[in-house]
Design a protein around this motif. Structure first.
Motif, PDB file in Angstrom:
ATOM      1  N   TYR A   1      -5.638   4.810   7.831  1.00 49.12           N
ATOM      2  CA  TYR A   1      -4.794   4.968   6.647  1.00 49.12           C
ATOM      3  C   TYR A   1      -5.610   4.767   5.374  1.00 49.12           C
ATOM      4  CZ  TYR A   1      -0.400   4.444   3.944  1.00 49.12           C
ATOM      5  OH  TYR A   1       0.637   4.591   3.049  1.00 49.12           O
ATOM      6  N   ALA A   2      -6.444   3.715   5.351  1.00 47.03           N
ATOM      7  CA  ALA A   2      -7.284   3.444   4.180  1.00 47.03           C
ATOM      8  C   ALA A   2      -8.259   4.589   3.932  1.00 47.03           C
ATOM      9  CB  ALA A   2      -8.042   2.131   4.374  1.00 47.03           C
TER      10      ALA A   2
ATOM     11  N   PRO B   1      -4.360   0.979  -3.030  1.00 44.44           N
ATOM     12  CA  PRO B   1      -3.819   0.799  -1.678  1.00 44.44           C
ATOM     13  C   PRO B   1      -4.876   0.915  -0.588  1.00 44.44           C
ATOM     14  CG  PRO B   1      -3.094   2.891  -2.626  1.00 44.44           C
ATOM     15  CD  PRO B   1      -3.693   2.097  -3.733  1.00 44.44           C
ATOM     16  N   ALA B   2      -5.933   1.723  -0.815  1.00 39.96           N
ATOM     17  CA  ALA B   2      -6.999   1.810   0.185  1.00 39.96           C
ATOM     18  C   ALA B   2      -7.670   0.448   0.382  1.00 39.96           C
ATOM     19  CB  ALA B   2      -8.023   2.860  -0.235  1.00 39.96           C
ATOM     20  N   LEU B   3      -7.943  -0.242  -0.717  1.00 41.76           N
ATOM     21  CA  LEU B   3      -8.554  -1.571  -0.633  1.00 41.76           C
ATOM     22  C   LEU B   3      -7.599  -2.587  -0.006  1.00 41.76           C
ATOM     23  CD1 LEU B   3     -10.299  -1.685  -4.145  1.00 41.76           C
ATOM     24  CD2 LEU B   3     -11.385  -1.330  -1.906  1.00 41.76           C
TER      25      LEU B   3
ATOM     26  N   LEU C   1      -5.264  -1.986   2.163  1.00 39.64           N
ATOM     27  CA  LEU C   1      -5.173  -1.710   3.598  1.00 39.64           C
ATOM     28  C   LEU C   1      -6.366  -2.292   4.353  1.00 39.64           C
ATOM     29  CD1 LEU C   1      -3.842   1.936   3.388  1.00 39.64           C
ATOM     30  CD2 LEU C   1      -2.635   0.005   4.434  1.00 39.64           C
ATOM     31  N   LEU C   2      -7.530  -2.274   3.751  1.00 39.79           N
ATOM     32  CA  LEU C   2      -8.693  -2.908   4.386  1.00 39.79           C
ATOM     33  C   LEU C   2      -8.480  -4.414   4.478  1.00 39.79           C
ATOM     34  CD1 LEU C   2     -11.641  -0.908   2.770  1.00 39.79           C
ATOM     35  CD2 LEU C   2     -10.682  -0.658   5.071  1.00 39.79           C
TER      36      LEU C   2
ATOM     37  N   GLY D   1      -8.044   6.883   0.623  1.00 41.13           N
ATOM     38  CA  GLY D   1      -9.288   6.775  -0.140  1.00 41.13           C
ATOM     39  C   GLY D   1      -9.935   8.122  -0.363  1.00 41.13           C
TER      40      GLY D   1
ATOM     41  N   LEU E   1      -4.799   0.904  10.383  1.00 42.73           N
ATOM     42  CA  LEU E   1      -5.024   0.502   8.992  1.00 42.73           C
ATOM     43  C   LEU E   1      -6.308   1.113   8.443  1.00 42.73           C
ATOM     44  CD1 LEU E   1      -3.976  -3.242   9.339  1.00 42.73           C
ATOM     45  CD2 LEU E   1      -2.840  -1.542   7.902  1.00 42.73           C
ATOM     46  N   ILE E   2      -7.350   1.138   9.255  1.00 44.44           N
ATOM     47  CA  ILE E   2      -8.612   1.736   8.804  1.00 44.44           C
ATOM     48  C   ILE E   2      -8.439   3.238   8.582  1.00 44.44           C
ATOM     49  CG2 ILE E   2     -10.988   2.240   9.495  1.00 44.44           C
ATOM     50  CD1 ILE E   2     -11.006  -0.495  10.908  1.00 44.44           C
TER      51      ILE E   2
ATOM     52  N   CYS F   1      -3.782   9.813   6.800  1.00 39.86           N
ATOM     53  CA  CYS F   1      -2.762   8.818   6.434  1.00 39.86           C
ATOM     54  C   CYS F   1      -1.634   8.807   7.462  1.00 39.86           C
ATOM     55  CB  CYS F   1      -2.186   9.128   5.050  1.00 39.86           C
ATOM     56  SG  CYS F   1      -3.289   8.833   3.668  1.00 39.86           S
TER      57      CYS F   1
ATOM     58  N   ALA G   1       0.822  -1.219   0.000  1.00 39.72           N
ATOM     59  CA  ALA G   1       0.000   0.000   0.000  1.00 39.72           C
ATOM     60  C   ALA G   1       0.850   1.260   0.000  1.00 39.72           C
ATOM     61  CB  ALA G   1      -0.930  -0.010   1.213  1.00 39.72           C
TER      62      ALA G   1
END
Length: 449
Positions: free
Chosen positions: A332-333, A427-429, A431-432, A337, A329-330, A359, A271
């Motif tokens: 950051y995503a 990368p958002a996906l 990170l999820l 996003g 992580l949430i 982020c 990510a």
């Protein structure tokens, strides 16, 4: 305890330098093309060869530190990295710069597992706090690279991206000699020569095929990747059958914290690499920022990350680290996003700041507890190998993310802004997905040393 913190400072000083060099080249691409001069393909190699030679030897570097002493391996890698940096700055052509960057990566690979192994030795009781500092350095260095690269390139020329490492490296060598104890784990490892050969060639083929897949025809890329898969499978089979001491102790993966922590590390590395490429291109190409402006624009993200990481590390000593990781992580995503969703031509750049700060919150609360929780519970004699595997996982993730972002930028859309937006959603996906794997981690008690 004061001596332990002084030793950690000395180790982090050099560690910061090698991680900065993972991202510092990205904002200097136009300057390298005109200054060397070099083709786009050659500049691509300047970055990818460092990632390759950084990632591939990490398993071996961890075991060498166990055998000969982490301080000695760290110093050897630091000397190699510093000398190679001088070579990079003096290079008068693309081939010379690519060769020097390859040697830089080898030096970085020798240093990285030793820093984590030292934390386990220096801080057996409050590892989380020390990992907080280490994580702060890791997160700050990664996001500082573009800002520092833009400043040096625009002010002094691309050569100073590398020349700056020379005085920093000399200071780092001096600090290590003065402050870091010559700890000798004295684990008399047997050297698994077949394992070393199979893992090195297999990882090299896989990373090479993924990172440079766009440069060859599909048949050649498929053959390279297939060769890598066969070699890695052969390596795993040999590790299972090895009657003596395997390079990769498979019993490491009986720890859920280590197994899922390493997988989470791959996804985070992916990510971070996939985020920077489209974001920097959008800032420079669409919003018209200079390399310096684009780099400095991400500065607040670095500051937030650096401030939060030590607190996240200390908190992971008190609560299960996986919950801190998942929250980071949430965040950051959500941050990357939101940047992807609002990016458009003519946008006021300040509208991106809330997302970038989010982020920074995510990055600052991920690295410290992830590192601490992943290696918690490992036997002391396996910490070197575990640190090598964990760091290799993150570096391989970087390579995968860089390759995927480059490919997606080319095929997602003919419109640069639309391609950047689509690519930043990747990368958002991921990170999820990393939040899901982190949820599978199980906290384990740190063993006594």
């Amino acid at each position: 305890m004061e001596k332990s913190w002084a030793a950690l400072f000395a180790l982090c000083f050099g560690f910061f330098m090698i991680l900065v060099d993972s991202t510092i080249v990205q904002v200097a691409v136009p300057s390298l093309m005109t200054g060397l001069p070099a083709t786009l393909n050659e500049v691509f190699w300047v970055n990818s060869v460092y990632l390759l030679t950084f990632a591939v030897p990490l398993l071996l570097a961890g075991r060498l530190g166990d055998r000969f002493g982490p301080r000695r391996l760290y110093l050897a890698g630091l000397v190699v990295f510093t000398a190679a940096s001088l070579w990079c700055g003096l290079a008068d052509g693309a081939d010379g710069l690519i060769a020097a960057r390859a040697v830089q990566g080898l030096g970085a690979a020798a240093m990285t597992p030793q820093s984590m192994a030292f934390i386990s030795y220096l801080f057996p009781a409050n590892r989380g706090a020390a990992m907080g500092v280490w994580g702060s350095v890791a997160g700050l260095a990664t996001v500082t690279g573009p800002a520092l690269g833009g400043l040096l390139t625009q002010s002094f020329g691309w050569e100073w991206i590398f020349f700056v490492n020379v005085p920093v490296g000399i200071v780092a060598i001096t600090l290590v000699l003065m402050l870091v104890p010559d700890w000798q784990p004295r684990h008399s490892h047997r050297f698994d020569i077949p394992g070393i050969v199979l893992s090195s060639l297999g990882l090299f083929a896989l990373v090479f095929g993924i990172q440079n897949g766009g440069l060859f025809d599909h048949t050649t890329v498929a053959a390279i990747l297939a060769t890598g898969v066969v070699l890695v499978v052969a390596f795993l089979w040999w590790q299972h059958r090895n009657p003596h001491e395997p390079l990769l102790p498979l019993r490491l993966f009986t720890s859920r914290a280590f197994s899922f922590g390493s997988l989470t590390g791959v996804l985070i590395g992916f990510a971070m690499a996939a985020m920077f490429i489209p974001l920097i291109l959008y800032l420079q190409t669409t919003l018209g920022m200079t390399p310096l402006q684009a780099g400095l624009f991400m500065g607040p993200m670095s500051v937030v990350s650096a401030v939060l990481a030590p607190f996240a590390g200390r908190l992971s000593d008190r609560v299960d680290g996986k919950y801190i990781i998942i929250s980071g992580l949430i965040a950051y995503a959500a941050g990357i996003g939101s940047v992807a969703l609002i990016a458009q031509p003519g946008l006021n750049a300040w509208a991106l700041v809330p997302g970038l700060l989010l982020c920074g919150v995510g990055i600052g609360t991920i690295f410290s507890p992830l590192s601490s929780t992943t290696i918690a519970g490992l036997e002391p004699r396996l910490i070197g190998a575990g640190a090598g595997i964990y760091n290799m996982a993150r570096q391989v993730g970087n390579v995968l993310g860089s390759a995927a972002a480059g490919l997606l930028m080319q095929v997602a859309s003919t419109d640069l802004v639309e391609a950047a937006r689509i690519t930043m959603l990747l990368p958002a996906l991921v990170l999820l997905g990393a939040a899901f794997t982190a949820a599978r981690m199980r906290g384990e008690r740190v063993p006594a040393h």
